[in-house]
Design a protein around this motif. Structure first.
Motif, short mmCIF file in Angstrom:
data_model
loop_
_atom_site.label_atom_id
_atom_site.label_comp_id
_atom_site.label_asym_id
_atom_site.label_seq_id
_atom_site.Cartn_x
_atom_site.Cartn_y
_atom_site.Cartn_z
N ALA A 19 4.34 -3.82 -5.50
CA ALA A 19 3.10 -3.33 -5.03
C ALA A 19 1.68 -3.85 -5.44
O ALA A 19 0.69 -3.99 -4.80
CB ALA A 19 3.23 -1.75 -5.65
N LEU B 63 0.87 -1.32 -0.09
CA LEU B 63 -0.05 0.17 -0.13
C LEU B 63 0.74 1.30 -0.13
O LEU B 63 0.72 2.23 -0.66
CB LEU B 63 -0.97 0.04 1.24
N LEU B 64 1.94 1.26 0.71
CA LEU B 64 2.62 2.44 1.05
C LEU B 64 3.18 2.66 -0.16
O LEU B 64 3.64 3.69 -0.76
CB LEU B 64 3.78 2.29 2.18
N ARG B 65 3.84 1.57 -0.98
CA ARG B 65 4.50 1.84 -2.18
C ARG B 65 3.34 2.48 -3.41
O ARG B 65 3.87 3.13 -4.19
CB ARG B 65 5.28 0.33 -2.81
N VAL B 66 2.31 1.84 -3.29
CA VAL B 66 1.22 2.17 -4.19
C VAL B 66 1.13 3.86 -3.81
O VAL B 66 0.84 4.40 -5.15
CB VAL B 66 0.08 1.63 -3.83
N ILE B 67 0.88 3.99 -2.82
CA ILE B 67 0.63 5.61 -2.45
C ILE B 67 1.80 6.68 -2.73
O ILE B 67 1.99 7.75 -2.33
CB ILE B 67 0.00 5.96 -1.38
N GLY B 68 2.95 5.93 -3.06
CA GLY B 68 4.13 6.62 -3.52
C GLY B 68 5.48 6.69 -2.65
O GLY B 68 6.27 7.64 -2.68
N LEU B 69 5.65 5.86 -1.77
CA LEU B 69 6.60 5.73 -1.04
C LEU B 69 7.82 4.96 -1.92
O LEU B 69 7.59 4.06 -2.30
CB LEU B 69 6.46 4.49 0.14
N ARG C 228 2.61 7.92 -9.13
CA ARG C 228 1.61 7.49 -7.98
C ARG C 228 1.43 8.33 -6.83
O ARG C 228 0.44 8.88 -6.44
CB ARG C 228 1.99 6.15 -7.58
N ARG C 229 2.50 9.03 -6.37
CA ARG C 229 2.86 9.92 -5.48
C ARG C 229 2.29 11.27 -5.79
O ARG C 229 1.37 11.81 -5.03
CB ARG C 229 4.25 10.01 -4.96
N ILE D 169 4.93 11.74 2.84
CA ILE D 169 5.79 11.06 1.86
C ILE D 169 6.53 11.87 0.77
O ILE D 169 7.60 11.62 0.79
CB ILE D 169 5.20 9.77 1.41
N THR E 18 6.71 5.46 -9.41
CA THR E 18 6.45 5.77 -7.51
C THR E 18 6.28 7.32 -7.63
O THR E 18 5.24 7.63 -6.84
CB THR E 18 7.64 5.44 -6.76
#
Lengths: 847, 258
Positions: free
Chosen positions: A840, A753-759, B98-99, B127, B95
Motif C-alpha cells: 500500500a 489506494l484500495l488497500r489503503v482504504i480498507g480492501l 484502515r477500513r 468494501i 486493513t
C-alpha cells in the motif's frame, strides 16, 4: 536500437514466455509431425524391404481398371492351373502359389477374437521354410486340421503348441490344433504387427478365399541368368491383362506408398493441432504486444523525441517479435523432436503394431518449418502493434496521461460490414437453391466479422455477464475493471473464443449427425433385432454360417426374418456394394424400402434392384440391362427390375439369390428380425445370441444399439475434439494470465489506494478473479455462439450426405461455458496473488 | 483491551485523545545505509482537532503520518489510535483498522477511475459491507458542495472537485482520524483554499479529527495546531497560528538545520 530492444526483452522474460508458449506448442506439433512421419516412414521402408526380399516376381489378379489399388478390391484369386503354366515358361526356375489374405480371426483362450489396431490377421498356406519364414518350434501342418501360428499371435491368443484353437475364416468357426510356431527373418515375432495363421495347403484356399484350387498370388523365381524385370515382362505378355505381374521391388514401392498415405492421417491430426495453437498464438502475441506498446507509450515517444525514426520504432517492436518467434521455434523444435520420437515409440510398442523402429531422424523440413512458422506467426501478430507504436506522437512523452481511448468506430464499422456480408452469403447458402459451400464461406466471413466486433460488444456484454458474478464490493470493482479497456478485454476473450468456437462447431456437426441418424433410423428401421458384425472396422463385414438363419426363423417369438449377404461387385466396370437378401418383402418392411419403379417382390435369377440415387447417377430405369462381374464366375447381364428408395443401411444394389455362390464370401453378413411379442423380448434376444455363439464378431442389437453403432465411428473425432479443446483452453488461459498480469502491473497505484482504504487481501484477489472470470466467460460465450453457427453452416454443406437435422449440443455448450469460467479462475491465481501483495505504501508514494 | 491506555491519556489536558504516539522510532536500512527517520516522537492529537505536521524535506513528517496511519511499521515505540494499539497489528488487523477507523486524502486525489463520484465516496463503506447513514451522507455531500456532480466520473471533474470527492470519501465512514498527505499539493491556490476551508469546517462543525502533512505555511495556517518536525523529532508547535508565524518558525528551523 538492437541493444535497447534486447534489454527490453530480458526485462519482461516471464511475459514473453507466456506469449511465446502458444508458438512453442504450435511448433512442437509441426516439427513433431515431421519427425514422426519420417521415423515411421523409414521404419515401414525397412519392414517392406524385409517382407519382399524373398519375392522376385509376383502374379496377382488385376484390380478393376477404374479403381486404385486399395479401393474396394474384390477378393478373388489366381487359378491353381496358372502355377503349372507359369512354371513351364522359359526363364522361370520355380513358381509357387501362395495364399496370404487378411481375415483369419483366431479366438483366444479368453473366448474373444484376437484383434489388432490396424495390422492384418493373415491366413496363409504353409509353403515351407524360406529366407523369410522359419519354424521356431513344433512342426509344419500335416493335414487340414493343423495350423502354425506366428509367435506374436501365439502370445496374443494365449495358447501353446498342442492346444486346440477356434478360427473364423470365410468358413464358420472351425477348430484346429496348433502344431508349430513360426518366426521371421532375424527372429522377429511378427512382421509389422501382423498376426498370421498358416494352414495346410489342402484347406487354405477354401478357408481364406472361399473356394478350392485358387491362390491369392503366385511367386515366380527367375532361372539363373534371368533378370526379374525380363521375367516379369514375359509373364505379363503371356498372361494378358487379367493379371498384374510385378517385381518384388515394385511391390515394395507400392506398399511403401500405401503406408505413407496412411501416415498422412497422423500428420493431418498433428497439423490440425498445430494450426489451432498457432492461430490462438497469433492472438496471444498480438494481445501482449498491444499492451506492451500501450504501456511504453511514453518511452517510445521519448525515443522519437530523441530523434528515433518511425521505422526504428516499428523495427524495435518487430525485432522483439522475431526474437520471440525464433526462441519459441527453437524450443518448439526441441520439444517436437522429443514428441515425435515418443509418439513413434508409442506407436510401435503401445499401438499394438509391433513395428520395428528405424533410428529417429530429423528431416530438414522440420527445422525449416519450425523456424518459418515461428517467425512468421510472431511477425504477423506484431504488425498492427508496431504500426500503432510508430504513430505515437512525440508530445506523448511529455504528457502525464496515457493515450486516450481510441475510437472503436472504424473497427466496428468494418466488423459490421464483414458480418453482414457473411450473414448474407450464409442466408443465400441456406436458401433452397443456394450452393452449400456458400453457407460455409458465409459462416467463416461472419465469424471474422464477429471477431472484429468483439471490442464493441465487450463493454455491454461484459457488464451484463458481470452482474452474475459481481457480488460485494470486490466483485463490483472486478466487473468495472473488465469493462475498462474494451479492446484489451476483446482480444483476451477472443483467444478463448477461437478455440471454443472450433470445438463447439465440431460438436454441433457431431450432434447433428447423431440427431440425423437417430431421426432416420427411428423412422425407417422397423426390425426389432439386428444381427450384424461391426462394419466400420473392416472393408469386408464379418460373416456367419447361413444355416443360422433358419434356426433363428424357427425360434419361438420370432415373427419375420431377412438375411443379407453383403459383398462387392463390379457393375458396368465400377466397383459397387451389393447385397443378396433372402426375403426381400420382409426386409422391405423392416428397413422401409419403397419401390418407385417396377416391382421388387422377387428378383428371380437374373433381375436386380437399384436404389434411386444410384439409378439417377447412372441413368438406369426398370428394364435397363447392367453387366455385373462378381468375385467369381463370368460377367452376367442382369435386368433392372425395380428402383427403390429408403432402405436404411441397405446396399445400393440388390442381387438375386442365384449369385450367392459367386460371392467372395458366400456367407451371411446380417439378419434382421421382428418379434411377435408373445415371448419376452429379452428371451428372444438371448436365444438369438446363443445361436451365434460360434461367431464372436457378430452382435445382436436392438434399435438403440444400432443407432449407437452407426454413430460410434465418430467417437475418435469426439476424443480428438476434446484434446483440441484442452489445448485451446490451455493457451487461452495463458492469454488471460498475460492480460491480467499486465493490468495488475498498470494499476499498482490504484490497487495500493484500495488497500489503503480498507480492501483486504482476499477482496483484492476476488476482484482480480471476477475480472478474469468475466473476460473468460465472455470469450466462451462468443465461442459457443459463433461455434454453433459455424457448425450449423457446416451441417448445411453435409446435407447431401443425409445430415439434415441441425442439433445444438446444449450439454456441451454448458460444459464449455463452465470451462470458460473455470479457466478464468485458474488464470487469475497468479495475477491475483500479485495484486494482493501490492504494498500500500509503495503504491501511494510519489518519490 | 487498549482501553487502559485511552483512560490514562483522558486525564490529561484534553477530554479525549484520538491518537497517541509514544517514543516512536523509525529506522530504514541497516549498517552503512542506516537512516533514522523518526527519533523518539511523542505526540498526542485531540479528538475533533485539525492538526498540521510541518517540517523541511527529510524531516520525517510523511514517515510519521504513515506510521500513525498503520501504513508503515515502526521500529520501536507505540501508537494507539482510538482504542486500538496500531503497533503490532498484522496485515488483516491493519486493513480493518484502515477500513473502519481511518480516512485518507492524498496529493494525487487517488480516485478509482471506473467509479462515479458518488460510488467513490461510498467505496470504503461498500468494501466494508456497510451502508452510510443517508442523513450523514447528505450532510457530507452538502458540506463538500458536490451534489450536482455525484454522477460524474473522476476524469470529468476538476482537480479541486476530485479532491473534494476524496474528502467526502474520507468523511463518510466517520473515521477516528483522517490523514491528509499534502492535500493541496496538486491544486492551484483557489482550489487549495477551498479544500482547506472544507477540512477546517469538517473539524469544527462535524467534529472530525484531521491530521495534515504539509510544507506550505499558508495551508498549515488553516489548522488549529501546527507541530514542527526536524530531523525526526518534534521541535516545537504553534496553536491557532497565522501563516506569518508558521513561516517564521520554518525559517528558524531551516536556519538551525542549515
Amino acid at each position: 536500437m538492437l541493444r535497447a530492444t534486447l534489454k527490453n526483452l530480458l526485462f519482461r522474460k516471464l511475459r514473453l514466455l507466456l506469449s511465446g508458449l502458444a508458438v512453442v506448442l504450435g511448433v512442437t506439433f509441426v516439427s513433431g509431425s515431421f519427425v514422426l512421419t519420417d521415423t515411421l516412414g523409414r521404419s515401414f521402408d525397412d519392414l517392406y524391404a524385409l517382407q519382399y526380399r524373398t519375392v522376385d516376381v509376383q502374379i496377382r489378379p488385376a484390380p478393376p481398371k477404374s479403381t486404385t489399388e486399395d479401393d474396394d478390391e474384390i477378393r478373388t484369386g489366381v487359378p491353381a492351373d496358372l502355377v503349372t503354366r507359369v512354371r513351364s515358361m522359359s526363364g522361370v526356375a520355380a513358381a509357387t502359389g501362395v495364399i496370404s489374405v487378411d481375415g483369419a480371426r483366431v479366438i483366444g483362450s479368453n473366448g474373444k477374437v484376437v484383434t489388432t489396431n490396424g495390422p492384418s490377421r493373415l491366413g496363409s498356406n504353409w509353403i515351407g521354410e524360406n529366407d523369410l519364414v522359419r519354424l521356431r518350434a513344433g512342426r509344419a501342418p500335416a493335414d487340414g486340421d493343423e495350423v502354425v501360428l506366428n509367435a506374436a499371435l501365439l502370445d496374443a491368443a494365449g495358447v501353446e503348441v498342442g492346444d486346440r484353437v477356434g478360427i473364423l475364416t470365410m468358413q464358420p468357426k472351425r477348430t484346429f490344433t496348433v502344431v508349430g510356431v513360426m518366426e521371421y527373418a532375424g527372429g522377429r515375432d511378427s512382421l509389422g504387427g501382423n498376426l498370421e495363421v498358416s494352414f495346410h495347403e489342402s484347406v487354405a484356399a477354401r478357408l481364406m478365399l472361399g473356394r478350392d484350387e485358387v491362390y491369392s498370388a503366385v511367386d515366380v523365381e527367375p532361372a539363373a541368368g534371368f533378370a526379374p524385370g525380363a521375367v516379369r515382362d514375359d509373364v505379363r505378355a503371356a498372361l494378358g491383362s487379367e493379371f498384374r505381374v510385378q517385381t518384388g521391388a515394385e511391390l515394395q514401392a507400392t506398399a511403401r506408398k500405401d503406408a505413407q498415405s496412411d501416415l498422412q492421417l497422423f500428420n493431418g491430426i498433428l497439423l490440425a493441432f498445430a494450426a489451432v495453437s498457432l492461430l490462438v498464438g497469433i492472438f496471444l502475441i498480438l494481445n501482449t504486444f498491444s499492451i506492451l506498446v500501450a504501456q511504453r507509450t511514453r518511452e517510445l515517444a521519448l525515443l522519437r523525441a530523441l530523434g528515433g525514426s518511425r521505422g526504428q520504432v516499428i523495427g524495435s517492436v518487430v525485432l522483439e517479435a522475431i526474437v520471440i518467434g525464433v526462441t519459441a521455434a527453437a524450443v518448439g523444435l526441441g520439444l517436437g523432436v522429443g514428441a515425435g520420437t515418443l509418439l513413434a515409440w508409442l506407436f510401435s510398442t503401445r499401438g499394438g503394431t509391433g513395428l520395428e523402429l528405424a533410428g529417429v531422424g530429423v528431416p530438414s523440413a522440420a527445422p525449416i518449418a519450425a523456424f518459418g512458422v515461428g517467425v512468421l506467426v510472431s511477425m504477423v501478430a506484431a504488425v498492427s502493434p508496431a504500426l500503432r507504436a510508430s504513430r505515437i506522437p512525440v508530445i506523448a512523452a511529455l504528457q502525464e496521461a496515457a493515450t486516450p481511448d481510441r475510437s472503436l468506430a472504424k473497427i466496428t464499422v468494418a466488423g459490421t460490414a464483414v458480418a453482414a456480408l457473411g450473414a448474407t452469403i450464409l442466408a443465400v447458402g441456406y436458401s433452397r437453391d443456394g450452393q452449400p459451400w456458400f453457407a460455409g464461406a458465409g459462416a467463416v466471413a461472419a465469424f471474422i466479422g464477429l471477431l472484429l466486433l468483439t471490442p464493441a460488444l465487450a463493454r455491454p456484454a461484459v457488464s451484463r455477464i458481470g452482474r452474475v458474478f459481481s457480488f460485494g464490493a470486490a466483485g463490483q470493482l472486478g466487473r468495472l475493471n473488465s469493462a475498462r479497456d474494451p479492446r484489451r478485454t476483446a482480444i483476451t476473450a477472443t483467444t478463448l473464443m477461437v478455440g471454443i468456437a472450433l470445438i463447439t462447431g465440431m460438436n454441433t456437426v457431431l450432434a447433428s449427425i447423431n440427431a440425423s441418424v437417430r431421426d432416420r433410423v427411428t423412422d425407417t428401421m422397423m426390425a426389432d433385432l439386428i444381427v450384424a458384425g461391426d462394419t466400420s472396422l473392416a472393408d469386408d463385414p464379418p460373416t456367419f454360417d447361413p444355416a443360422v438363419l433358419e434356426r433363428i426363423r424357427s425360434l419361438p417369438g420370432v415373427a419375420a426374418v431377412a438375411g443379407t449377404y453383403q459383398s462387392q461387385a463390379q457393375i458396368e466396370g465400377n466397383p459397387a456394394s451389393i447385397a443378396v437378401v433372402t426375403d426381400i418383402p420382409a426386409l422391405a418392411h423392416m428397413r422401409s424400402i419403397k419401390t418407385t419403379e417396377g416391382t421388387l417382390a422377387d428378383l428371380g435369377t437374373d433381375r436386380v434392384a437399384v436404389d434411386e440415387r444410384t439409378a439417377r447417377e447412372r441413368s438406369l430405369h426398370a428394364g435397363s440391362i447392367v453387366t455385373v462381374k462378381l468375385a467369381y464366375g463370368d460377367a452376367r447381364h442382369l435386368t433392372v427390375a425395380a428402383v427403390y428408395t429408403g432402405g436404411e443401411g441397405v446396399a445400393p444394389w440388390l442381387m438375386p439369390k442365384s449369385v450367392v455362390k459367386d460371392l467372395a464370401v458366400p456367407q451371411l453378413s446380417g439378419v434382421d428380425l421382428t418379434v411377435t411379442g408373445v415371448v419376452p423380448f429379452e428371451d428372444v434376444r438371448r436365444d438369438v445370441e446363443t445361436l451365434l455363439r460360434d461367431s464372436p464378431e457378430i452382435t445382436v442389437t436392438d434399435r438403440d444399439g444400432y443407432i449407437k453403432r452407426q454413430t460410434s465411428q465418430y467417437d475418435l473425432v469426439v476424443t480428438m475434439s476434446q484434446i483440441l479443446l484442452a489445448l485451446a483452453v490451455l493457451i487461452a488461459v495463458l492469454g488471460v494470465i498475460n492480460t491480467l498480469a499486465l493490468s495488475v502491473l498498470e494499476r499498482t497505484r490504484e490497487l495500493g489506494l484500495l488497500r489503503v482504504i480498507g480492501l483486504s487481501r482476499g477482496q483484492t484477489m476476488r476482484m482480480v478473479t471476477v475480472e478474469a472470470v468475466i473476460i473468460s466467460v465472455f470469450g466462451a460465450m462468443l465461442g459457443t455462439v459463433s461455434g454453433t453457427g459455424l457448425g450449423a453452416a457446416a451441417v448445411r454443406t453435409l446435407e447431401a450426405s443425409g445430415i439434415t437435422t441441425v442439433a445444438v449440443p446444449w450439454s456441451r455448450i454448458t460444459l464449455y461455458l463452465s470451462l470458460g469460467a473455470a479457466a478464468g479462475v485458474i488464470a487469475a491465481v497468479l495475477p491475483a496473488a500479485r495484486a494482493a501483495r501490492t504494498n500500500a505504501l509503495d503504491a501511494i508514494s510519489y518519490e | 483491551m487498549e482501553s487502559g491506555a485511552v483512560d490514562t491519556t483522558a486525564s490529561r489536558s484534553r477530554a479525549s485523545v484520538a491518537i497517541r504516539a509514544e517514543n516512536v522510532w523509525k529506522v530504514y536500512g541497516s549498517g552503512e545505509a542506516e537512516v533514522t527517520a523518526l527519533r523518539g516522537v511523542d505526540l498526542e492529537l485531540a479528538r475533533g482537532e485539525f492538526t498540521a505536521i510541518m517540517g523541511p524535506s527529510g524531516s520525517g513528517k510523511s514517515t510519521l503520518m504513515h506510521c500513525l496511519a498503520g501504513l508503515d511499521v515502526v521500529t520501536r515505540g507505540e501508537i494507539v489510535l482510538g482504542r486500538t494499539t496500531v503497533t503490532g497489528l498484522r496485515d488483516k488487523g491493519l486493513t480493518r483498522l484502515r477500513r473502519d477507523h481511518i480516512g485518507f486524502i492524498f496529493q494525487q486525489f487517488n480516485l478509482v477511475p471506473t467509479l462515479t463520484a458518488e460510488e467513490n465516496i461510498r467505496l470504503p463503506m461498500t468494501i466494508a459491507g456497510r451502508k452510510p447513514e443517508p442523513a450523514w451522507m447528505a450532510e457530507v455531500i452538502a458540506t463538500v458542495g458536490l451534489r450536482e456532480r455525484l454522477r460524474h466520473r473522476p476524469h470529468q471533474l476538476s482537480g479541486g472537485q476530485q479532491q473534494r470527492v476524496a474528502c467526502a470519501r474520507a468523511l463518510v465512514p466517520r473515521p477516528e482520524v483522517i490523514f491528509a498527505d499534502e492535500p493541496t499539493g496538486n491544486l492551484d491556490s483557489r482550489a487549495g483554499a477551498e479544500v482547506l476551508r472544507l477540512l477546517r469546517k469538517s473539524a469544527r462543525e462535524l467534529g472530525q479529527t484531521i491530521v495534515m502533512v504539509t510544507h506550505d505555511p499558508v495551508a498549515a495556517a488553516y489548522a488549529d495546531r501546527v507541530v514542527f518536525l526536524a530531523d525526526g523529532s518534534i521541535v516545537t508547535e504553534l496553536r491557532e497560528p497565522s501563516a506569518e508565524a508558521v513561516l517564521d518558525t520554518m525559517k528558524l528551523l531551516d536556519a538551525v538545520e542549515g
